[in-house]
Design an enzyme around this catalytic site. Structure first.
Site, PDB file in Angstrom:
ATOM      1  N   ASP A  28       0.852  -1.188   0.000  1.00  0.00           N
ATOM      2  CA  ASP A  28       0.000   0.000   0.000  1.00  0.00           C
ATOM      3  C   ASP A  28       0.892   1.243   0.000  1.00  0.00           C
ATOM      4  OD1 ASP A  28       0.947   0.289   2.613  1.00  0.00           O
ATOM      5  OD2 ASP A  28      -0.914  -0.402   3.537  1.00  0.00           O
ATOM      6  N   LEU A  29       0.321   2.396   0.184  1.00  0.00           N
ATOM      7  CA  LEU A  29       1.089   3.642   0.132  1.00  0.00           C
ATOM      8  C   LEU A  29       2.169   3.739   1.203  1.00  0.00           C
ATOM      9  CD1 LEU A  29      -1.704   6.236  -0.685  1.00  0.00           C
ATOM     10  CD2 LEU A  29       0.083   5.381  -2.193  1.00  0.00           C
TER      11      LEU A  29
END
Length: 155
Positions: A28-29
């Site tokens: 994810d980020l």
């Protein structure tokens, strides 16, 4: 040109091991593996375990016998996996009935436990109704039943 076969893992006694590497697309980020990707890895580990046991899921489905469906899942996340980590998926059969098979699956980095799941799969007809495991499937699972694991406990 030689073409390498897809990974299928291997057995060590009753335990099946399937290796994955964390790619950018898995994160994810924040750079941590997105939670749903553990489910994908566990699914791949289970599928390749079945393949090595000689259980042909596709043939069973195409012949109208049925397919496996996840009926219960308990998942515990303990530590994050990150980009470029090598993760080992360990799958063990905990229990087998006439219709279901319960497995314990772990995601490990080195000796470190990252996530653990208890999964129950049922064999279902093409109409979605529970049905007996084919004899070959039942025998293959029964031969792998492991003692109860420490950690997650299924009610």
């Amino acid at each position: 040109m030689p073409v390498p076969p897809p990974p299928s893992g291997c057995f060590d006694g009753a335990r099946h091991f399937y290796a994955v590497r964390v790619y950018f697309e898995d994160t994810d980020l924040s750079g941590v593996v997105y939670h749903a990707n553990y489910l994908r890895w566990f699914e791949r580990g289970r599928s390749d375990m079945l393949r090595l046991l000689g259980i042909d899921q596709r043939s069973a489905q195409e012949a109208g016998e049925g397919a496996f469906a996840v009926t219960d899942l308990a998942l515990k996340y303990l530590r994050p996996a990150r980009l470029d980590d090598d993760v080992l998926i360990e799958s063990t059969v905990a229990d087998v009935s006439r219709v279901t098979c319960s497995l314990v699956q772990k995601a490990l980095r080195g000796g470190e436990l990252l996530a653990e799941a208890q999964v129950r799969v049922a064999f279902v007809s093409p109409q979605g109704r529970a049905r007996r495991l084919p004899a070959q499937f039942h025998s293959a699972f029964t031969a792998l039943v492991a003692p109860p694991p420490e950690g997650l406990h299924h009610p």
